[in-house]
Design a protein around this motif. Structure first.
Motif, PDB file in Angstrom:
ATOM      1  N   GLU A 161      -5.961   6.402  17.263  1.00 42.81           N
ATOM      2  CA  GLU A 161      -5.864   7.819  16.925  1.00 42.81           C
ATOM      3  C   GLU A 161      -4.497   8.143  16.337  1.00 42.81           C
ATOM      4  O   GLU A 161      -4.394   8.879  15.360  1.00 42.81           O
ATOM      5  N   GLN A 162      -3.433   7.565  16.920  1.00 46.76           N
ATOM      6  CA  GLN A 162      -2.088   7.801  16.404  1.00 46.76           C
ATOM      7  C   GLN A 162      -1.940   7.230  15.001  1.00 46.76           C
ATOM      8  O   GLN A 162      -1.343   7.867  14.129  1.00 46.76           O
ATOM      9  N   GLU A 163      -2.474   6.038  14.781  1.00 46.09           N
ATOM     10  CA  GLU A 163      -2.391   5.426  13.456  1.00 46.09           C
ATOM     11  C   GLU A 163      -3.186   6.233  12.433  1.00 46.09           C
ATOM     12  O   GLU A 163      -2.755   6.387  11.291  1.00 46.09           O
ATOM     13  N   ALA A 164      -4.341   6.749  12.837  1.00 47.80           N
ATOM     14  CA  ALA A 164      -5.140   7.576  11.928  1.00 47.80           C
ATOM     15  C   ALA A 164      -4.398   8.866  11.593  1.00 47.80           C
ATOM     16  O   ALA A 164      -4.377   9.290  10.432  1.00 47.80           O
ATOM     17  N   ASP A 165      -3.774   9.485  12.603  1.00 46.59           N
ATOM     18  CA  ASP A 165      -2.984  10.697  12.357  1.00 46.59           C
ATOM     19  C   ASP A 165      -1.832  10.412  11.411  1.00 46.59           C
ATOM     20  O   ASP A 165      -1.552  11.185  10.491  1.00 46.59           O
ATOM     21  N   LYS A 166      -1.162   9.282  11.637  1.00 44.55           N
ATOM     22  CA  LYS A 166      -0.029   8.909  10.782  1.00 44.55           C
ATOM     23  C   LYS A 166      -0.520   8.649   9.358  1.00 44.55           C
ATOM     24  O   LYS A 166       0.124   9.068   8.388  1.00 44.55           O
ATOM     25  N   ALA A 167      -1.644   7.983   9.225  1.00 43.70           N
ATOM     26  CA  ALA A 167      -2.188   7.699   7.896  1.00 43.70           C
ATOM     27  C   ALA A 167      -2.529   8.996   7.168  1.00 43.70           C
ATOM     28  O   ALA A 167      -2.246   9.141   5.979  1.00 43.70           O
ATOM     29  N   LYS A 168      -3.128   9.948   7.890  1.00 37.44           N
ATOM     30  CA  LYS A 168      -3.440  11.250   7.287  1.00 37.44           C
ATOM     31  C   LYS A 168      -2.166  11.972   6.884  1.00 37.44           C
ATOM     32  O   LYS A 168      -2.081  12.565   5.819  1.00 37.44           O
ATOM     33  N   LYS A 169      -1.191  11.926   7.771  1.00 38.16           N
ATOM     34  CA  LYS A 169       0.058  12.664   7.570  1.00 38.16           C
ATOM     35  C   LYS A 169       0.835  12.147   6.369  1.00 38.16           C
ATOM     36  O   LYS A 169       1.436  12.916   5.627  1.00 38.16           O
ATOM     37  N   TYR A 170       0.826  10.827   6.167  1.00 38.34           N
ATOM     38  CA  TYR A 170       1.643  10.233   5.112  1.00 38.34           C
ATOM     39  C   TYR A 170       0.820   9.683   3.948  1.00 38.34           C
ATOM     40  O   TYR A 170       1.341   8.957   3.110  1.00 38.34           O
ATOM     41  N   ALA A 171      -0.448  10.052   3.867  1.00 41.22           N
ATOM     42  CA  ALA A 171      -1.302   9.577   2.769  1.00 41.22           C
ATOM     43  C   ALA A 171      -0.793  10.092   1.422  1.00 41.22           C
ATOM     44  O   ALA A 171      -0.952   9.432   0.401  1.00 41.22           O
ATOM     45  N   LEU A 172      -0.172  11.251   1.426  1.00 39.67           N
ATOM     46  CA  LEU A 172       0.315  11.849   0.185  1.00 39.67           C
ATOM     47  C   LEU A 172       1.669  11.312  -0.259  1.00 39.67           C
ATOM     48  O   LEU A 172       2.191  11.738  -1.287  1.00 39.67           O
ATOM     49  N   GLN A 173       2.245  10.396   0.487  1.00 43.82           N
ATOM     50  CA  GLN A 173       3.614   9.965   0.228  1.00 43.82           C
ATOM     51  C   GLN A 173       3.813   9.472  -1.210  1.00 43.82           C
ATOM     52  O   GLN A 173       4.721   9.930  -1.905  1.00 43.82           O
ATOM     53  N   LYS A 174       3.000   8.557  -1.675  1.00 44.81           N
ATOM     54  CA  LYS A 174       3.163   8.001  -3.020  1.00 44.81           C
ATOM     55  C   LYS A 174       2.956   9.090  -4.073  1.00 44.81           C
ATOM     56  O   LYS A 174       3.736   9.206  -5.024  1.00 44.81           O
TER      57      LYS A 174
END
Length: 176
Positions: free
Chosen positions: A62-75
């Protein structure tokens, strides 16, 4: 007088043998019960560890999924920063060239709109003159003689964070 002998009778011997067999069986049953209780205890511990491991794995996912959602826009956000920089240069060049007010106003509104969209998605500008120098957010590229020690004296390029993670450090001159 009758003579009494100390030797046990056949009935007494049979009864003693039966009692000994019963005691042996009770001891065997007690040992079996103890062994089974130990196995149950071990099985409960294994089940508890498995449950804890499962819970921890679920929490990590769940934490990894949240982090992925949170930083998906980084690039994508990092690439948009070039557009922001170009708009800022265009505004500055237009002001110097004496562009008409409507063109300048259009550039400023486009710039403001882009910054608003970025902020809504967690991208925030960092690096303001007068702020304390923070090596996690700022990159010192020189010394600014008129600024106080460890204080930003001039911002050469704005920096940005995405959800409090540095996206691009601000290039600054710092007081020495």
């Amino acid at each position: 007088m009758t003579e009494q002998t100390n030797e046990p009778t056949v009935e007494e011997v049979a009864q003693t043998a039966e009692t000994t067999a019963e005691l042996d069986e009770v001891a065997t049953l007690k040992a079996t019960i103890s062994e089974l209780e130990a196995q149950v205890k071990d099985a409960k511990e294994v089940a508890a560890r498995a449950n804890a491991e499962s819970y921890n794995a679920q929490r990590r996912m769940e934490q990894e999924a949240d982090k992925a959602k949170k930083y998906a826009l980084q690039k994508f956000a990092k690439e948009l920063l070039d557009v922001v920089d170009n708009l800022e240069r265009a505004i500055e060049a237009s002001e110097k060239a004496g562009a008409d007010d409507s063109t300048l106003e259009g550039l400023k509104l486009t710039h403001k709109s882009l910054l608003t969209v970025l902020e809504k998605n967690g991208v925030v500008a960092v690096g303001v003159v007068g702020d304390k120098f923070n090596p996690e957010l700022h990159e010192a590229v020189g010394i600014y003689p008129d600024a106080e020690k460890d204080t930003i004296g001039q911002v050469l390029q704005k920096g940005y964070t995405l959800n409090e993670r540095t996206l691009r450090p601000a290039m600054v001159l710092v007081g020495g």
